[in-house]
Motif scaffolding. Structure first.
Motif, PDB file in Angstrom:
ATOM      1  N   ASN A  78       0.799  -1.227   0.000  1.00  0.00           N
ATOM      2  CA  ASN A  78       0.000   0.000   0.000  1.00  0.00           C
ATOM      3  C   ASN A  78       0.831   1.276   0.000  1.00  0.00           C
ATOM      4  O   ASN A  78       0.565   2.210   0.727  1.00  0.00           O
ATOM      5  CB  ASN A  78      -0.967  -0.003   1.186  1.00  0.00           C
ATOM      6  CG  ASN A  78      -0.246  -0.203   2.498  1.00  0.00           C
ATOM      7  OD1 ASN A  78       0.957  -0.430   2.496  1.00  0.00           O
ATOM      8  ND2 ASN A  78      -0.944  -0.100   3.599  1.00  0.00           N
ATOM      9  N   TYR A  79       1.864   1.306  -0.828  1.00  0.00           N
ATOM     10  CA  TYR A  79       2.635   2.543  -0.986  1.00  0.00           C
ATOM     11  C   TYR A  79       2.043   3.339  -2.145  1.00  0.00           C
ATOM     12  O   TYR A  79       1.394   2.796  -3.038  1.00  0.00           O
ATOM     13  CB  TYR A  79       4.096   2.220  -1.284  1.00  0.00           C
ATOM     14  CG  TYR A  79       4.285   1.230  -2.396  1.00  0.00           C
ATOM     15  CD1 TYR A  79       4.224   1.653  -3.715  1.00  0.00           C
ATOM     16  CD2 TYR A  79       4.478  -0.123  -2.141  1.00  0.00           C
ATOM     17  CE1 TYR A  79       4.352   0.746  -4.750  1.00  0.00           C
ATOM     18  CE2 TYR A  79       4.603  -1.030  -3.168  1.00  0.00           C
ATOM     19  CZ  TYR A  79       4.539  -0.592  -4.463  1.00  0.00           C
ATOM     20  OH  TYR A  79       4.658  -1.474  -5.498  1.00  0.00           O
ATOM     21  N   THR A  80       2.263   4.646  -2.138  1.00  0.00           N
ATOM     22  CA  THR A  80       1.841   5.450  -3.289  1.00  0.00           C
ATOM     23  C   THR A  80       2.996   6.282  -3.841  1.00  0.00           C
ATOM     24  O   THR A  80       3.068   6.532  -5.035  1.00  0.00           O
ATOM     25  CB  THR A  80       0.686   6.401  -2.910  1.00  0.00           C
ATOM     26  OG1 THR A  80       0.984   6.978  -1.640  1.00  0.00           O
ATOM     27  CG2 THR A  80      -0.629   5.673  -2.852  1.00  0.00           C
ATOM     28  N   ASN A  81       3.896   6.713  -2.966  1.00  0.00           N
ATOM     29  CA  ASN A  81       4.936   7.640  -3.410  1.00  0.00           C
ATOM     30  C   ASN A  81       6.343   7.054  -3.429  1.00  0.00           C
ATOM     31  O   ASN A  81       7.200   7.530  -4.167  1.00  0.00           O
ATOM     32  CB  ASN A  81       4.957   8.874  -2.504  1.00  0.00           C
ATOM     33  CG  ASN A  81       3.671   9.658  -2.594  1.00  0.00           C
ATOM     34  OD1 ASN A  81       3.246  10.017  -3.672  1.00  0.00           O
ATOM     35  ND2 ASN A  81       3.028   9.893  -1.467  1.00  0.00           N
ATOM     36  N   SER A  82       6.596   6.083  -2.569  1.00  0.00           N
ATOM     37  CA  SER A  82       7.953   5.573  -2.422  1.00  0.00           C
ATOM     38  C   SER A  82       8.458   5.012  -3.743  1.00  0.00           C
ATOM     39  O   SER A  82       7.721   4.305  -4.434  1.00  0.00           O
ATOM     40  CB  SER A  82       7.993   4.468  -1.365  1.00  0.00           C
ATOM     41  OG  SER A  82       7.604   4.986  -0.116  1.00  0.00           O
ATOM     42  N   ASN A  83       9.707   5.331  -4.063  1.00  0.00           N
ATOM     43  CA  ASN A  83      10.264   4.753  -5.279  1.00  0.00           C
ATOM     44  C   ASN A  83      10.713   3.327  -5.014  1.00  0.00           C
ATOM     45  O   ASN A  83      10.667   2.845  -3.877  1.00  0.00           O
ATOM     46  CB  ASN A  83      11.379   5.634  -5.859  1.00  0.00           C
ATOM     47  CG  ASN A  83      12.609   5.661  -4.987  1.00  0.00           C
ATOM     48  OD1 ASN A  83      12.968   4.659  -4.373  1.00  0.00           O
ATOM     49  ND2 ASN A  83      13.272   6.796  -4.912  1.00  0.00           N
ATOM     50  N   GLU A  84      11.153   2.684  -6.052  1.00  0.00           N
ATOM     51  CA  GLU A  84      11.414   1.260  -6.003  1.00  0.00           C
ATOM     52  C   GLU A  84      12.434   0.899  -4.899  1.00  0.00           C
ATOM     53  O   GLU A  84      12.322  -0.136  -4.263  1.00  0.00           O
ATOM     54  CB  GLU A  84      11.876   0.843  -7.410  1.00  0.00           C
ATOM     55  CG  GLU A  84      12.306  -0.564  -7.597  1.00  0.00           C
ATOM     56  CD  GLU A  84      13.777  -0.723  -7.358  1.00  0.00           C
ATOM     57  OE1 GLU A  84      14.498   0.285  -7.461  1.00  0.00           O
ATOM     58  OE2 GLU A  84      14.190  -1.836  -7.017  1.00  0.00           O
ATOM     59  N   SER A  85      13.409   1.776  -4.658  1.00  0.00           N
ATOM     60  CA  SER A  85      14.405   1.441  -3.634  1.00  0.00           C
ATOM     61  C   SER A  85      13.975   1.891  -2.240  1.00  0.00           C
ATOM     62  O   SER A  85      14.719   1.715  -1.278  1.00  0.00           O
ATOM     63  CB  SER A  85      15.761   2.046  -3.990  1.00  0.00           C
ATOM     64  OG  SER A  85      15.628   3.417  -4.217  1.00  0.00           O
ATOM     65  N   GLN A  86      12.784   2.504  -2.160  1.00  0.00           N
ATOM     66  CA  GLN A  86      12.302   2.937  -0.842  1.00  0.00           C
ATOM     67  C   GLN A  86      11.188   2.029  -0.317  1.00  0.00           C
ATOM     68  O   GLN A  86      10.729   2.199   0.802  1.00  0.00           O
ATOM     69  CB  GLN A  86      11.780   4.377  -0.928  1.00  0.00           C
ATOM     70  CG  GLN A  86      12.890   5.399  -1.144  1.00  0.00           C
ATOM     71  CD  GLN A  86      12.356   6.791  -1.455  1.00  0.00           C
ATOM     72  OE1 GLN A  86      11.293   6.927  -2.030  1.00  0.00           O
ATOM     73  NE2 GLN A  86      13.110   7.811  -1.087  1.00  0.00           N
ATOM     74  N   ARG A  87      10.721   1.082  -1.152  1.00  0.00           N
ATOM     75  CA  ARG A  87       9.608   0.236  -0.733  1.00  0.00           C
ATOM     76  C   ARG A  87      10.049  -0.875   0.196  1.00  0.00           C
ATOM     77  O   ARG A  87      11.167  -1.362   0.100  1.00  0.00           O
ATOM     78  CB  ARG A  87       8.936  -0.378  -1.965  1.00  0.00           C
ATOM     79  CG  ARG A  87       8.083   0.618  -2.702  1.00  0.00           C
ATOM     80  CD  ARG A  87       7.635   0.080  -4.030  1.00  0.00           C
ATOM     81  NE  ARG A  87       7.454   1.187  -4.959  1.00  0.00           N
ATOM     82  CZ  ARG A  87       7.503   1.080  -6.266  1.00  0.00           C
ATOM     83  NH1 ARG A  87       7.734  -0.088  -6.820  1.00  0.00           N
ATOM     84  NH2 ARG A  87       7.339   2.136  -7.015  1.00  0.00           N
ATOM     85  N   THR A  88       9.120  -1.261   1.037  1.00  0.00           N
ATOM     86  CA  THR A  88       9.413  -2.290   2.025  1.00  0.00           C
ATOM     87  C   THR A  88       9.425  -3.679   1.405  1.00  0.00           C
ATOM     88  O   THR A  88       8.569  -4.005   0.582  1.00  0.00           O
ATOM     89  CB  THR A  88       8.353  -2.256   3.132  1.00  0.00           C
ATOM     90  OG1 THR A  88       8.532  -1.079   3.899  1.00  0.00           O
ATOM     91  CG2 THR A  88       8.463  -3.469   4.044  1.00  0.00           C
ATOM     92  N   GLN A  89      10.406  -4.479   1.780  1.00  0.00           N
ATOM     93  CA  GLN A  89      10.362  -5.912   1.496  1.00  0.00           C
ATOM     94  C   GLN A  89      10.817  -6.654   2.744  1.00  0.00           C
ATOM     95  O   GLN A  89      11.902  -6.405   3.233  1.00  0.00           O
ATOM     96  CB  GLN A  89      11.289  -6.266   0.317  1.00  0.00           C
ATOM     97  CG  GLN A  89      10.706  -5.864  -1.034  1.00  0.00           C
ATOM     98  CD  GLN A  89      11.530  -6.410  -2.185  1.00  0.00           C
ATOM     99  OE1 GLN A  89      11.974  -7.539  -2.177  1.00  0.00           O
ATOM    100  NE2 GLN A  89      11.728  -5.564  -3.193  1.00  0.00           N
ATOM    101  N   TYR A  90       9.959  -7.525   3.243  1.00  0.00           N
ATOM    102  CA  TYR A  90      10.353  -8.351   4.384  1.00  0.00           C
ATOM    103  C   TYR A  90      11.152  -9.553   3.891  1.00  0.00           C
ATOM    104  O   TYR A  90      12.053 -10.031   4.543  1.00  0.00           O
ATOM    105  CB  TYR A  90       9.132  -8.863   5.143  1.00  0.00           C
ATOM    106  CG  TYR A  90       8.383  -7.836   5.957  1.00  0.00           C
ATOM    107  CD1 TYR A  90       8.809  -6.505   6.023  1.00  0.00           C
ATOM    108  CD2 TYR A  90       7.251  -8.194   6.679  1.00  0.00           C
ATOM    109  CE1 TYR A  90       8.112  -5.577   6.774  1.00  0.00           C
ATOM    110  CE2 TYR A  90       6.554  -7.270   7.429  1.00  0.00           C
ATOM    111  CZ  TYR A  90       6.981  -5.970   7.469  1.00  0.00           C
ATOM    112  OH  TYR A  90       6.277  -5.056   8.207  1.00  0.00           O
TER     113      TYR A  90
END
Lengths: 252, 164, 403
Positions: free
Chosen positions: A79-91
């Protein structure tokens, strides 16, 4: 040890606030257990008689990404809208390996390795980065100040920082802007006597085959994971750091 | 110089303030209309909850996160499940609006809470995405039909797979 | 002649203009903070790979410089060098001001700066970061007491023990700051105990460079006399510190170059075609080390205030470049999870991490300098930090007579 000290610190704070009595009353009345097979009653704290772990058979991993998809859905990570690809969460992520010497290629999932002596817990200034008594490493987001030192310290790139305000979180996986987060071995499921979402998804993918991921108690000799580890072994990523991880790999 | 000015002004100021106070008393502030939750009675007496809900929730939060205690009685999730009820159209009230149980009083009292920058503001199963495990009756009409929902979900998984 | 301390005259247009400019820098930084915190860190160049960015480069530079700025005072109180005594008060003030600036930047970049109270009430004593919080707060308190013993005649006799306490504390503090990196076992660029003493030496150099510039500016703009004796001492000291920093970095890199395991990170910093090796060779070594060292000791430039000041500016620029290389370069180099394998994933495994600092995070960092300098400016305006004269006859009467 650190974690236990922090819990003590919390307890002292409660006593200081005159809340200890209220707490006793609050948890004392009989609570209905929602599962008979539950390993731990809901009103009991976890203790170190168990240590949760995951064994991953890298030989079986075909890089299908089902574990990643399941994790993202379980924790509502999309549920991100603004984060770029290197800012998104991955567990959890699938890492593709190619042996430089032999050219042998393989894939395996990497997530928080749930170390026995986690560097993230050592470095966290507030004690937000914590290890539960049962071995699960997680972020107590209530006291995380977002300094990101744990991300600097983690040898496994297991942690993400929430770079934007998010809404529509899953109720069982609260997460929000300005805090660090990571795989918590689906602690809400484990406490409810269920297996982590990635393990379920993986074994569903390998339904025709033998399981490729085992979840269980490393302290219990008779658990499937312990039997498998005893029989076939299980390596740690960066074993040289001596962190005694709760996530182990076969075929690495 | 300035001091004397203030001294001269004092009666005027006092008059103004008392006037404002009187006005406030006469026009009693509208009390918040608290949305009704599910069931007859909260887990604790209402008076007790009004005064101490934050302590109970905070206590439970540390028990749960640090020690893994999963009793539902004082958990925030349980508060939301009972107290956040959809309207006739099936939509849940948004946090921050007077219709949301928590915001009703917190807006009134001007007390900021930080719970919902991380926590879900409405019960689970409000959207079709998670309907698989659902048992919640509050579904949008056009979202009904489990076959539709399942394929929708599969579609989501498929697309997110590609995105990886 | 007796050393007389006096507040500076704060009615000039220049003084107001200085306050205005510094105030503007701070206002811009606060605006940048609001923008970053309101939106979240997605508006910055920082991400899950480069988790510490430009704000930390500025913040750690300022914090390191803070403890170094105290050195001048330490030399006078701890090592009994009389000539530094008139400079000791400014040294203490600058130390507090620089630390305040650095901490402001550090705190305003937190994901949850609103939870600062949590950082002050929950301590994990195994965390070197938590120790640093205590060390920073202690530094404020101890240096404040130290300044008080210097400025209040009744407690003058305690200024030596206070100075020793402050000196010891600042050594521990900078060791702690260096250890923030030295204790990161997983990162190829860090995980080296030598980083702790290296940070101490860096603080000597960067702190003194800031001190020299502030001293020059203060005496030039107020028209107070500043003699060559003081300037020469500071200049020579700066030269020694530049060389010492160079030595420590040489040892750090040579040690890494000896171990094959570290060849990857070393060639990444030293010889790869990237911003980090450019900043290392051009920024840290050429601009920050060789040129200022030459300026301070070549006969043609070593007598000139202009060139000494230029050298100090270059030391600061080189220091910022060094912080950028150490901090960002250390994070940009991929973590090695699987030695001997080529790796790839959706989470930037095995690739050099990109970082493009945004304007907002850079302006926040610049604001840290604004805070440090405005605090110093206001300090010397309202309290007696600066001697009326630092002429040779004042600071070194014996020398003057002999000459």
């Amino acid at each position: 040890m650190t974690t236990e000290n922090n819990i003590d610190a919390y307890r002292r704070k409660f006593v200081g606030g005159g809340l200890a009595a209220a707490a006793g009353i609050a948890i004392a009345p009989g609570v209905i257990l929602n599962s008979v097979a539950q390993a731990k009653p809901a009103d009991k704290p976890v203790d170190d008689s168990v240590r949760w772990g995951i064994l991953i058979d890298a030989n079986k991993c075909d890089g299908c990404n089902d574990c990643v998809t399941a994790c993202n859905e379980e924790h509502g990570l999309d549920n991100y809208t603004n984060s770029n690809e290197s800012q998104r969460t991955q567990y959890i992520r699938v890492v593709n390996l190619r042996d430089k010497a032999t050219g042998h290629e393989q894939a395996l999932p990497v997530m928080c390795q749930h170390c026995e002596t986690p560097p993230c817990v050592d470095v966290c200034p507030t004690g937000a980065s914590m290890r539960r008594a049962d071995g699960i490493v997680q972020v107590n987001m209530h006291i995380c100040i977002g300094c990101r030192y744990c991300m600097m310290a983690c040898p496994y790139k297991a942690r993400s920082f929430v770079h934007e305000a998010i809404t529509d979180q899953r109720p069982s996986s609260p997460r929000g802007k300005g805090c660090v987060e990571s795989c918590n071995m689906c602690v809400h499921r484990v406490d409810n006597d269920e297996q982590p979402a990635c393990v379920v998804a993986c074994n569903k993918h390998h339904a025709e085959d033998e399981p490729a991921m085992f979840f269980g108690d490393l302290r219990d000799e008779n658990s499937e994971i312990s039997k498998q580890l005893k029989k076939f072994g299980g390596k740690q990523i960066r074993a040289d750091l001596g962190l005694n991880t709760g996530v182990r790999y076969r075929g690495l | 110089m300035r001091l004397t000015l203030v001294n001269k002004m004092t009666p005027v100021l006092t008059g103004l303030v008392s006037l404002m106070l009187t006005a406030t008393v006469f026009a009693a502030p509208p009390m918040p209309e608290i949305p009704k939750g599910k069931g007859e009675q909260c887990v604790e007496p209402t008076e007790e909850m009004r005064v101490n809900h934050m302590k109970k929730i905070k206590h439970q939060r540390d028990l749960t996160v640090i020690e893994g205690v999963r009793t539902k009685k004082h958990s925030l999730k349980e508060c939301i499940d009972c107290h956040v009820i959809p309207d006739e159209t099936g939509a849940y009230p948004k946090i921050g609006t007077d219709q949301h149980f928590c915001s009703t009083c917190h807006n009134f009292a001007s007390v900021n809470i930080d719970c919902f920058s991380c926590h879900a503001t409405k019960p689970e199963e409000s959207d079709s995405m998670h309907s698989m495990t659902g048992m919640n009756p509050h579904q949008n009409v056009d979202m009904s039909g489990s076959i539709n929902q399942l394929s929708q979900r599969e579609l989501d998984i498929a697309t997110s797979e590609k995105r990886q | 002649m007796k050393v007389v301390f006096r507040e500076i005259d704060g009615n000039s247009k220049g003084f107001m203009a200085l306050l205005g400019v510094l105030g503007l820098l701070i206002a811009i930084a606060l605006g940048a903070t609001y923008y970053m915190e309101h939106n979240g860190h997605w508006v910055t160049g920082m991400n899950n790979q480069i988790v510490w960015g430009m704000p930390h480069v500025f913040a750690i530079f300022l914090i390191v410089a803070a403890s170094g700025a105290l050195n001048v005072a330490s030399i006078s109180s701890v090592f009994n060098r009389k000539i530094y005594k008139p400079l000791a008060r400014l040294s203490g003030l600058l130390a507090i001001a620089l630390l305040a600036g650095g901490l402001m930047v550090l705190v305003l970049d937190l994901g949850r700066p609103d939870r600062l109270i949590v950082a002050m009430t929950y301590y994990n004593f195994k965390s070197i970061f938590a120790w640093n919080i205590i060390l920073y707060n202690g530094f404020f308190a101890i240096v404040a007491v130290y300044l008080w013993t210097m400025m209040e005649r009744k407690v003058n006799k305690y200024s030596k023990p206070a100075g020793i306490a402050a000196f010891t504390w600042r050594l521990i503090l900078t060791t702690g700051t260096g250890s923030i990196f030295a204790f990161l076992v997983a990162r190829q660029a860090f995980d080296a105990a030598i980083l702790a003493p290296t940070f101490v030496i860096m603080s000597f150099s960067y702190g003194l460079a800031v001190f020299i510039l502030v001293l020059f500016a203060a005496y030039k703009w107020t028209g107070r006399p500043l003699g060559d004796v003081v300037v020469n001492r500071l200049k020579n000291l700066q030269g020694v510190f530049i060389a010492a920093v160079f030595y420590f970095f040489a040892v750090y890199h040579l040690t890494n170059l000896y171990a094959t395991e570290h060849h990857g990170i070393e060639s990444f910093i030293l010889s790869a075609d990237n911003i980090y090796s450019t900043l290392f060779w051009v920024g840290q070594i050429l601009i920050g080390t060789l040129i200022p060292f030459a300026l301070l000791f070549l006969p043609a430039t070593s007598k000139s205030r202009f060139w000494i000041g230029t050298a100090a500016v270059l030391v600061i620029i080189g220091g910022m470049a060094q912080m950028y290389v150490t901090l960002i370069g250390g994070q940009a180099y991929p973590l090695v999870l699987f030695p001997g394998y080529d790796v790839s994933s959706s989470f930037h495994d095995g690739v050099v991490n990109e970082y493009v600092p945004s304007l907002a995070e850079t302006l926040l960092g610049v604001g840290g300098f604004g805070v440090a300098l405005i605090a110093t400016t206001i300090g010397v305006r309202v309290l007696r930090f600066l001697p009326e004269s630092l002429a040779d006859s004042v600071v070194d009467p014996d020398h003057h007579k002999a000459a």
